[in-house]
Design a protein around this motif. Structure first.
Motif, PDB file in Angstrom:
ATOM      1  N   GLY A 333      39.247  36.125  36.088  1.00  0.00           N
ATOM      2  CA  GLY A 333      40.362  36.933  35.615  1.00  0.00           C
ATOM      3  C   GLY A 333      41.111  37.590  36.763  1.00  0.00           C
ATOM      4  O   GLY A 333      40.593  37.711  37.881  1.00  0.00           O
ATOM      5  N   ASP A 334      42.311  38.054  36.496  1.00  0.00           N
ATOM      6  CA  ASP A 334      43.186  38.571  37.552  1.00  0.00           C
ATOM      7  C   ASP A 334      42.558  39.703  38.362  1.00  0.00           C
ATOM      8  O   ASP A 334      42.671  39.738  39.590  1.00  0.00           O
ATOM      9  CB  ASP A 334      44.505  39.054  36.947  1.00  0.00           C
ATOM     10  N   ALA A 335      41.914  40.643  37.694  1.00  0.00           N
ATOM     11  CA  ALA A 335      41.385  41.819  38.395  1.00  0.00           C
ATOM     12  C   ALA A 335      40.351  41.435  39.440  1.00  0.00           C
ATOM     13  O   ALA A 335      40.437  41.848  40.607  1.00  0.00           O
ATOM     14  CB  ALA A 335      40.783  42.798  37.387  1.00  0.00           C
ATOM     15  N   TRP A 336      39.366  40.622  39.035  1.00  0.00           N
ATOM     16  CA  TRP A 336      38.316  40.253  39.973  1.00  0.00           C
ATOM     17  C   TRP A 336      38.783  39.200  40.966  1.00  0.00           C
ATOM     18  O   TRP A 336      38.282  39.144  42.090  1.00  0.00           O
ATOM     19  CB  TRP A 336      37.061  39.780  39.229  1.00  0.00           C
ATOM     20  N   GLN A 337      39.747  38.369  40.592  1.00  0.00           N
ATOM     21  CA  GLN A 337      40.297  37.395  41.535  1.00  0.00           C
ATOM     22  C   GLN A 337      40.978  38.100  42.711  1.00  0.00           C
ATOM     23  O   GLN A 337      40.837  37.687  43.865  1.00  0.00           O
ATOM     24  CB  GLN A 337      41.288  36.472  40.831  1.00  0.00           C
ATOM     25  N   LYS A 338      41.712  39.160  42.431  1.00  0.00           N
ATOM     26  CA  LYS A 338      42.371  39.906  43.507  1.00  0.00           C
ATOM     27  C   LYS A 338      41.340  40.518  44.451  1.00  0.00           C
ATOM     28  O   LYS A 338      41.477  40.464  45.678  1.00  0.00           O
ATOM     29  CB  LYS A 338      43.257  41.004  42.924  1.00  0.00           C
ATOM     30  N   LYS A 339      40.298  41.076  43.873  1.00  0.00           N
ATOM     31  CA  LYS A 339      39.259  41.700  44.697  1.00  0.00           C
ATOM     32  C   LYS A 339      38.480  40.663  45.504  1.00  0.00           C
ATOM     33  O   LYS A 339      38.144  40.888  46.668  1.00  0.00           O
ATOM     34  CB  LYS A 339      38.320  42.505  43.804  1.00  0.00           C
ATOM     35  N   LEU A 340      38.199  39.525  44.877  1.00  0.00           N
ATOM     36  CA  LEU A 340      37.474  38.466  45.568  1.00  0.00           C
ATOM     37  C   LEU A 340      38.292  37.921  46.733  1.00  0.00           C
ATOM     38  O   LEU A 340      37.762  37.681  47.826  1.00  0.00           O
ATOM     39  CB  LEU A 340      37.149  37.331  44.586  1.00  0.00           C
ATOM     40  N   ALA A 341      39.589  37.734  46.508  1.00  0.00           N
ATOM     41  CA  ALA A 341      40.461  37.206  47.556  1.00  0.00           C
ATOM     42  C   ALA A 341      40.479  38.114  48.775  1.00  0.00           C
ATOM     43  O   ALA A 341      40.413  37.649  49.923  1.00  0.00           O
ATOM     44  CB  ALA A 341      41.873  37.023  47.009  1.00  0.00           C
ATOM     45  N   VAL A 342      40.565  39.412  48.539  1.00  0.00           N
ATOM     46  CA  VAL A 342      40.588  40.372  49.641  1.00  0.00           C
ATOM     47  C   VAL A 342      39.230  40.416  50.349  1.00  0.00           C
ATOM     48  O   VAL A 342      39.147  40.424  51.578  1.00  0.00           O
ATOM     49  CB  VAL A 342      40.967  41.771  49.128  1.00  0.00           C
ATOM     50  N   ASN A 349      42.894  32.017  42.302  1.00  0.00           N
ATOM     51  CA  ASN A 349      43.016  30.789  41.515  1.00  0.00           C
ATOM     52  C   ASN A 349      44.379  30.591  40.861  1.00  0.00           C
ATOM     53  O   ASN A 349      44.639  29.530  40.308  1.00  0.00           O
ATOM     54  CB  ASN A 349      41.912  30.722  40.455  1.00  0.00           C
ATOM     55  N   LYS A 350      45.255  31.582  40.916  1.00  0.00           N
ATOM     56  CA  LYS A 350      46.582  31.462  40.308  1.00  0.00           C
ATOM     57  C   LYS A 350      47.674  31.687  41.355  1.00  0.00           C
ATOM     58  O   LYS A 350      47.534  32.533  42.248  1.00  0.00           O
ATOM     59  CB  LYS A 350      46.760  32.485  39.181  1.00  0.00           C
ATOM     60  N   THR A 351      48.765  30.964  41.214  1.00  0.00           N
ATOM     61  CA  THR A 351      49.904  31.136  42.127  1.00  0.00           C
ATOM     62  C   THR A 351      50.488  32.533  42.013  1.00  0.00           C
ATOM     63  O   THR A 351      51.032  33.069  42.975  1.00  0.00           O
ATOM     64  CB  THR A 351      50.993  30.102  41.830  1.00  0.00           C
ATOM     65  N   THR A 352      50.359  33.140  40.855  1.00  0.00           N
ATOM     66  CA  THR A 352      50.921  34.476  40.629  1.00  0.00           C
ATOM     67  C   THR A 352      50.143  35.577  41.331  1.00  0.00           C
ATOM     68  O   THR A 352      50.598  36.718  41.374  1.00  0.00           O
ATOM     69  CB  THR A 352      50.955  34.775  39.119  1.00  0.00           C
ATOM     70  N   LEU A 353      48.984  35.249  41.886  1.00  0.00           N
ATOM     71  CA  LEU A 353      48.143  36.262  42.534  1.00  0.00           C
ATOM     72  C   LEU A 353      48.178  36.176  44.057  1.00  0.00           C
ATOM     73  O   LEU A 353      47.422  36.876  44.734  1.00  0.00           O
ATOM     74  CB  LEU A 353      46.692  36.118  42.054  1.00  0.00           C
ATOM     75  N   ALA A 354      49.046  35.340  44.602  1.00  0.00           N
ATOM     76  CA  ALA A 354      49.084  35.145  46.051  1.00  0.00           C
ATOM     77  C   ALA A 354      49.327  36.439  46.810  1.00  0.00           C
ATOM     78  O   ALA A 354      48.863  36.612  47.941  1.00  0.00           O
ATOM     79  CB  ALA A 354      50.160  34.122  46.412  1.00  0.00           C
ATOM     80  N   GLY A 355      50.044  37.379  46.200  1.00  0.00           N
ATOM     81  CA  GLY A 355      50.336  38.643  46.866  1.00  0.00           C
ATOM     82  C   GLY A 355      49.107  39.468  47.187  1.00  0.00           C
ATOM     83  O   GLY A 355      49.172  40.379  48.016  1.00  0.00           O
ATOM     84  N   ALA A 356      47.971  39.137  46.576  1.00  0.00           N
ATOM     85  CA  ALA A 356      46.750  39.898  46.818  1.00  0.00           C
ATOM     86  C   ALA A 356      46.285  39.794  48.264  1.00  0.00           C
ATOM     87  O   ALA A 356      45.591  40.676  48.772  1.00  0.00           O
ATOM     88  CB  ALA A 356      45.640  39.428  45.882  1.00  0.00           C
ATOM     89  N   VAL A 357      46.667  38.706  48.955  1.00  0.00           N
ATOM     90  CA  VAL A 357      46.223  38.511  50.336  1.00  0.00           C
ATOM     91  C   VAL A 357      47.385  38.653  51.325  1.00  0.00           C
ATOM     92  O   VAL A 357      47.309  38.169  52.454  1.00  0.00           O
ATOM     93  CB  VAL A 357      45.547  37.130  50.505  1.00  0.00           C
ATOM     94  N   ALA A 358      48.428  39.349  50.915  1.00  0.00           N
ATOM     95  CA  ALA A 358      49.618  39.490  51.757  1.00  0.00           C
ATOM     96  C   ALA A 358      49.323  40.143  53.098  1.00  0.00           C
ATOM     97  O   ALA A 358      49.991  39.866  54.107  1.00  0.00           O
ATOM     98  CB  ALA A 358      50.694  40.287  51.018  1.00  0.00           C
ATOM     99  N   LYS A 359      48.319  41.004  53.155  1.00  0.00           N
ATOM    100  CA  LYS A 359      47.998  41.716  54.386  1.00  0.00           C
ATOM    101  C   LYS A 359      46.992  40.961  55.262  1.00  0.00           C
ATOM    102  O   LYS A 359      46.629  41.436  56.342  1.00  0.00           O
ATOM    103  CB  LYS A 359      47.450  43.110  54.054  1.00  0.00           C
ATOM    104  N   ASP A 360      46.552  39.804  54.808  1.00  0.00           N
ATOM    105  CA  ASP A 360      45.605  38.980  55.562  1.00  0.00           C
ATOM    106  C   ASP A 360      46.384  37.784  56.108  1.00  0.00           C
ATOM    107  O   ASP A 360      46.734  36.873  55.348  1.00  0.00           O
ATOM    108  CB  ASP A 360      44.481  38.512  54.634  1.00  0.00           C
TER     109      ASP A 360
END
Length: 423
Positions: A333-342, A349-360
């Motif tokens: 799900g979106d919440a844990w995907q963002k945390k996992l990515a960071v 796993n979604k194109t809409t969540l790419a911003g989660a790693v913007a600082k990496d």
């Protein structure tokens, strides 16, 4: 709920009995402990960090106090055989992490639960193509995208500056070639590209509109001899010549990050983690490495890349389908995907969540490429192709002076034969 990470074969053997007990309890799968259901989950080595595991444990417990999860950490070496055996048994885990390109092999046996009716609820329209497509088999979705990783260009910022090259200005493959020529001077290599990096070649093939193999009427055949794939080979040869990469080995022999650490390589094609290996071998290069997506044929369109990563599947023989799905729903799900990515520098796993790693920097460069990522041909027979890997032999033959068209025909025939033998 207590989430426990169990590593190694001895731990796996130790919990086998527990798994059997929890699976053979009441008919509804409850463990008898206040209506709690225990599920067993196989995740791969380095899939999650200890810190992320602890955070996920706390969150999952709060949301689903009726589910107890046992996570058993598996090693990639030999995992295919272990999963195959588990799916054929009556004591398989309830959730398994599997490489995205392995799903078709396991689905073919009938051992995976069809999750097609869950795609919309899980946001499937936004899934990365390179994870979602190989997670499907014969029109049904068995694998749920978990996380992705792909190759980028790791470059020496100081060497680029010295050569007057602005990495941000490299938006096309031809600009990449022009910049690499400026960097390929004397003992300095513009790029270290070993001759057998078939992952890089695959991206160029997809950029040209081709593929490694194609299917028609239920039959698969190699496609390296297509006009599109031959154009890709011509580009690979041009790029590879701007360095001293060996023609007869891949990026692991010798390890390309260690070659870059010696100080005379301006670029390599690697996952971002390669930068850590470079600086570990040469601390003087800390702060001197940057990343950019592999360029595409036209400005504004990144180069296609092979999307590595994992999907999550549920064995048919699991007695806890609902609880297993709840676990997958949370972790993907979106919440844990963002945390996992960071936490892990993965691509969500979604194109809409790419911003989660913007600082990496490394992960954000990966995310750009992942949006147009691909997977290897979605057939159970592809595993046999990689085992023999005639693509590597093809690359070496052409780089050594062989005729591209005739060598491509040989490689395509070898791919066709391998897929037939592995199906």
């Amino acid at each position: 709920m207590k989430l426990r990470l169990l590593a190694g074969l001895s731990a796996l053997v130790a919990v086998a009995g527990l798994s059997a007990c929890s699976s053979s309890g009441s008919g509804d799968g409850e463990s008898g402990d206040g209506g709690r259901t225990t599920i067993d989950v196989w995740l791969m080595r380095d899939s999650v960090s200890a810190a992320f595991q602890k955070e996920f444990e706390k969150g999952f417990e709060a949301a689903h106090p009726h589910i107890d999860v046992r996570v058993q950490i598996q090693e990639w070496d030999g995992i295919g055989e272990k999963v195959t055996a588990a799916l054929a048994s009556n004591d398989a885990p309830d959730v398994i992490e599997t490489g995205n390109t392995q799903v078709a092999q396991f689905a073919q046996s009938g051992g995976l639960l069809d999750l097609s009716d869950k795609v919309d609820a899980l946001g499937g329209k936004d899934w990365l193509k390179g994870l979602a497509e190989p997670g499907a088999y014969e029109g049904k979705q068995y694998g749920i995208p978990y996380y992705a990783a792909n190759r980028v260009v790791i470059y020496r910022t100081d060497l680029f500056e010295k050569a007057g090259v602005d990495a941000k200005s490299i938006t096309t493959r031809e600009q990449w070639i022009d910049a690499t020529k400026k960097l390929d001077k004397g003992a300095q290599q513009g790029i270290y590209l070993p001759g057998q990096n078939w992952y890089a070649l695959s991206g160029f093939v997809w950029d040209e509109g081709g593929d490694l193999a194609t299917e028609s009427g239920g039959q698969w055949k190699g496609a390296l001899d297509s006009p599109e794939a031959l154009r890709a080979m011509a580009f690979y040869k041009k790029l590879q010549a701007l360095g001293k990469g060996p023609k007869d080995s891949d990026e692991a022999q010798p390890p390309q990050a260690e070659v870059m650490a010696k100080g005379q390589v301006a670029q390599i094609i690697s996952t971002p983690g390669g930068a850590n290996v470079v600086t570990q071998n040469n601390p003087e290069l800390k702060g001197k490495l940057g990343f950019f997506p592999i360029p595409g044929k036209t400005a504004g369109t990144p180069g296609a890349v092979f999307t590595g990563g994992s999907d999550l599947v549920i064995p048919t023989v699991s007695q806890h389908h609902d609880a297993a799905y709840t676990f997958i729903e949370e972790l993907t799900g979106d919440a844990w995907q963002k945390k996992l990515a960071v936490a892990m520098s993965y691509v969500p796993n979604k194109t809409t969540l790419a911003g989660a790693v913007a600082k990496d920097p490394g992960a954000s460069a990966m995310a750009v490429g992942a949006a147009v990522g691909h997977a290897t041909p979605n057939t159970p027979g592809w595993a046999a192709v990689e085992a023999k890997n005639p693509i590597k032999d093809y690359l070496t033959a052409v780089l050594a002076g062989g005729d591209a068209a005739s060598e491509a025909k040989k490689a395509s025939d070898a791919i066709t034969a391998a897929m037939k033998s592995g199906s």
